[in-house]
Scaffold this motif. Structure first.
Motif, mmCIF file in Angstrom:
data_model
loop_
_atom_site.group_PDB
_atom_site.id
_atom_site.type_symbol
_atom_site.label_atom_id
_atom_site.label_comp_id
_atom_site.label_asym_id
_atom_site.label_seq_id
_atom_site.Cartn_x
_atom_site.Cartn_y
_atom_site.Cartn_z
ATOM 1 N N PHE A 97 8.545 -8.081 -4.758
ATOM 2 C CA PHE A 97 7.250 -7.511 -5.124
ATOM 3 C C PHE A 97 7.208 -6.046 -4.686
ATOM 4 N N TYR A 98 6.365 -5.251 -5.324
ATOM 5 C CA TYR A 98 6.362 -3.834 -4.960
ATOM 6 C C TYR A 98 5.535 -3.593 -3.697
ATOM 7 N N GLY A 99 5.904 -2.501 -3.001
ATOM 8 C CA GLY A 99 5.253 -2.215 -1.727
ATOM 9 C C GLY A 99 5.688 -3.225 -0.684
ATOM 10 N N HIS A 100 4.755 -3.630 0.151
ATOM 11 C CA HIS A 100 4.984 -4.729 1.095
ATOM 12 C C HIS A 100 4.657 -6.019 0.337
ATOM 13 N N PRO A 101 5.555 -7.015 0.363
ATOM 14 C CA PRO A 101 5.320 -8.197 -0.478
ATOM 15 C C PRO A 101 4.206 -9.101 0.039
ATOM 16 N N GLY A 102 3.663 -8.785 1.203
ATOM 17 C CA GLY A 102 2.588 -9.622 1.735
ATOM 18 C C GLY A 102 1.236 -8.943 1.688
ATOM 19 N N VAL A 103 1.171 -7.726 1.111
ATOM 20 C CA VAL A 103 -0.090 -6.981 1.061
ATOM 21 C C VAL A 103 -0.689 -7.130 -0.339
ATOM 22 N N PHE A 104 -1.830 -7.787 -0.433
ATOM 23 C CA PHE A 104 -2.485 -8.075 -1.718
ATOM 24 C C PHE A 104 -1.513 -8.795 -2.654
ATOM 25 N N VAL A 128 7.555 -1.504 2.848
ATOM 26 C CA VAL A 128 6.736 -0.294 3.010
ATOM 27 C C VAL A 128 5.573 -0.366 2.019
ATOM 28 N N SER A 129 4.361 -0.447 2.543
ATOM 29 C CA SER A 129 3.164 -0.576 1.690
ATOM 30 C C SER A 129 2.569 0.792 1.371
ATOM 31 N N ALA A 130 1.577 0.773 0.475
ATOM 32 C CA ALA A 130 0.852 2.017 0.168
ATOM 33 C C ALA A 130 0.178 2.553 1.432
ATOM 34 N N GLU A 131 -0.259 1.656 2.301
ATOM 35 C CA GLU A 131 -0.903 2.108 3.547
ATOM 36 C C GLU A 131 0.097 2.868 4.430
ATOM 37 N N LEU A 170 -9.816 1.745 1.619
ATOM 38 C CA LEU A 170 -10.361 0.854 0.579
ATOM 39 C C LEU A 170 -9.338 0.749 -0.551
ATOM 40 N N TRP A 171 -8.843 -0.469 -0.748
ATOM 41 C CA TRP A 171 -7.819 -0.751 -1.759
ATOM 42 C C TRP A 171 -8.491 -1.100 -3.094
ATOM 43 N N GLN A 172 -7.753 -0.913 -4.150
ATOM 44 C CA GLN A 172 -8.159 -1.322 -5.515
ATOM 45 C C GLN A 172 -9.512 -0.725 -5.895
ATOM 46 N N VAL A 173 -9.712 0.517 -5.496
ATOM 47 C CA VAL A 173 -10.989 1.176 -5.765
ATOM 48 C C VAL A 173 -11.175 1.428 -7.257
ATOM 49 N N VAL A 211 -8.975 10.485 -2.326
ATOM 50 C CA VAL A 211 -8.327 9.584 -3.285
ATOM 51 C C VAL A 211 -6.832 9.829 -3.125
ATOM 52 N N TYR A 212 -6.104 8.754 -2.831
ATOM 53 C CA TYR A 212 -4.683 8.904 -2.498
ATOM 54 C C TYR A 212 -3.801 8.081 -3.434
ATOM 55 N N GLU A 213 -2.765 8.723 -3.958
ATOM 56 C CA GLU A 213 -1.752 8.006 -4.750
ATOM 57 C C GLU A 213 -0.367 8.428 -4.274
ATOM 58 N N ALA A 214 0.326 7.498 -3.642
ATOM 59 C CA ALA A 214 1.701 7.774 -3.207
ATOM 60 C C ALA A 214 2.570 7.972 -4.444
ATOM 61 N N SER A 215 3.526 8.869 -4.344
ATOM 62 C CA SER A 215 4.432 9.071 -5.475
ATOM 63 C C SER A 215 5.487 7.970 -5.491
ATOM 64 N N SER A 238 -6.977 5.874 -10.597
ATOM 65 C CA SER A 238 -6.014 5.095 -11.403
ATOM 66 C C SER A 238 -5.776 3.765 -10.688
ATOM 67 N N PRO A 239 -5.070 2.826 -11.349
ATOM 68 C CA PRO A 239 -4.783 1.548 -10.663
ATOM 69 C C PRO A 239 -3.983 1.738 -9.373
ATOM 70 N N PHE A 240 -3.426 2.943 -9.178
ATOM 71 C CA PHE A 240 -2.635 3.199 -7.973
ATOM 72 C C PHE A 240 -3.413 4.024 -6.951
ATOM 73 N N SER A 241 -4.724 4.107 -7.114
ATOM 74 C CA SER A 241 -5.532 4.890 -6.161
ATOM 75 C C SER A 241 -5.976 4.035 -4.985
ATOM 76 N N THR A 242 -5.856 4.606 -3.811
ATOM 77 C CA THR A 242 -6.417 4.021 -2.592
ATOM 78 C C THR A 242 -7.363 5.064 -2.006
ATOM 79 N N LEU A 243 -8.513 4.598 -1.520
ATOM 80 C CA LEU A 243 -9.492 5.537 -0.972
ATOM 81 C C LEU A 243 -9.377 5.556 0.548
#
Ligand code: SAM
Length: 267
Positions: A97-104, A128-131, A170-173, A211-215, A238-243
């Protein structure tokens, strides 16, 4: 929570994450597990990531979403069934799974739980998660002031006693106000206005949030958009935005507790 010791049956599951930047942020353990698995499933955010996984293991198969299923939970149950079916055949399965497989990632936790109950070895490797990327890219340390983390819609529908002296993620904003699986292209502005209404009494309308989007590409910079809280409904999401909501100010010290503990900032 702990790994079941009664794990004697043939077949196993290892759940791994790619990180946000696939390859670059994929751990050596995750990469090795993908390479050695007898069957690989993946649910990743872009085609390049899928190609990278297929390059490591030709058995790799997408856990594609069934567009006819309206609810997240129904989609995830389908993923769990597919993963578990291959483990029950006696195969060593790796689910990526993308990111950390246990996050969301409801499906990964559920698959591990079910398979352990059935006596199969099942485990998750951290990723490695978006956080994690946010901490690095925004240069914020969750240690000194603390950090609270919520799914954006969940934050509103279960009124939280949040703490403005602690940073907030805040995830999935982007899908705030939508508990279905698919982006229904509804205007999210009314839900964002409600979020502002809930946050402003604690932070003030002029509080700067990000508003944060990791590359996903190591050669590209992250998108970091500072915005005044009151203007959040106008921000590009975007769907990849975290606040990220920084703390308003540090929490007050409790001198009585400090005395009881015998601590001071002078020593
Ligand atoms: C279903 S969750 C997946 C999280 C993922 N498993 C992880 O470990 O980061 C999707 C949410 O993660 C966050 N996210 C995913 N990719 C991101 C990125 N490139 N930059 C910032 N946040 C991201 C967003 O809040 C997005 O709505």
């Amino acid at each position: 929570m702990t790994q079941d010791s009664n794990t004697t049956r043939a077949g196993s599951l290892t759940v791994v994450g790619t990180g946000i930047q696939v390859g670059e942020q994929t751990t050596l353990g995750a990469k090795e597990t993908i390479e050695k698995a007898q069957k690989v499933f993946y649910a990743v955010a872009d085609r390049a990531a899928a190609q990278w996984i297929l390059g490591l293991n030709a058995t790799a198969e997408a856990l594609s979403y069934d567009m006819t299923l309206p609810r997240r939970r129904t989609v995830y149950e389908g993923m769990v069934d597919r993963i578990a079916a291959e483990v029950r055949k006696g195969l060593d399965v790796c689910a990526v799974f993308y990111g950390h497989p246990g996050v969301f990632a409801h499906a990964t936790h559920k698959a591990i739980k079910i398979l352990r109950q059935e006596g199969f070895p099942a485990r998750m490797l951290p990723g490695v998660s978006a956080e994690d990327c946010l901490i690095a890219d925004l240069g914020v340390d969750p240690g000194p002031l603390g950090c609270q983390s919520y799914e954006a819609t969940d934050f509103l529908i279960r009124p939280r006693r949040f703490d403005p002296t602690t940073a907030m993620i805040l995830w999935q904003v982007h899908s705030i106000g939508n508990l279905g699986f698919w982006d229904d292209h509804t205007d999210r502005r009314p839900a964002l206005e409600i979020l502002v209404e809930v946050l402003v009494p604690s932070y003030g309308p002029e509080h700067r949030v990000y508003v944060y989007e990791a590359s996903i590409d190591p050669a590209k910079l992250p998108r970091i958009e500072p915005v005044l809280l009151a203007k959040l409904p106008e921000a590009k999401l975007s769907p990849f935005s975290t606040l990220f909501v920084p703390a308003k100010k540090a929490a007050e010290l409790d001198p009585i507790m400090m005395k009881r503990l015998g601590v001071s900032f002078d020593s």
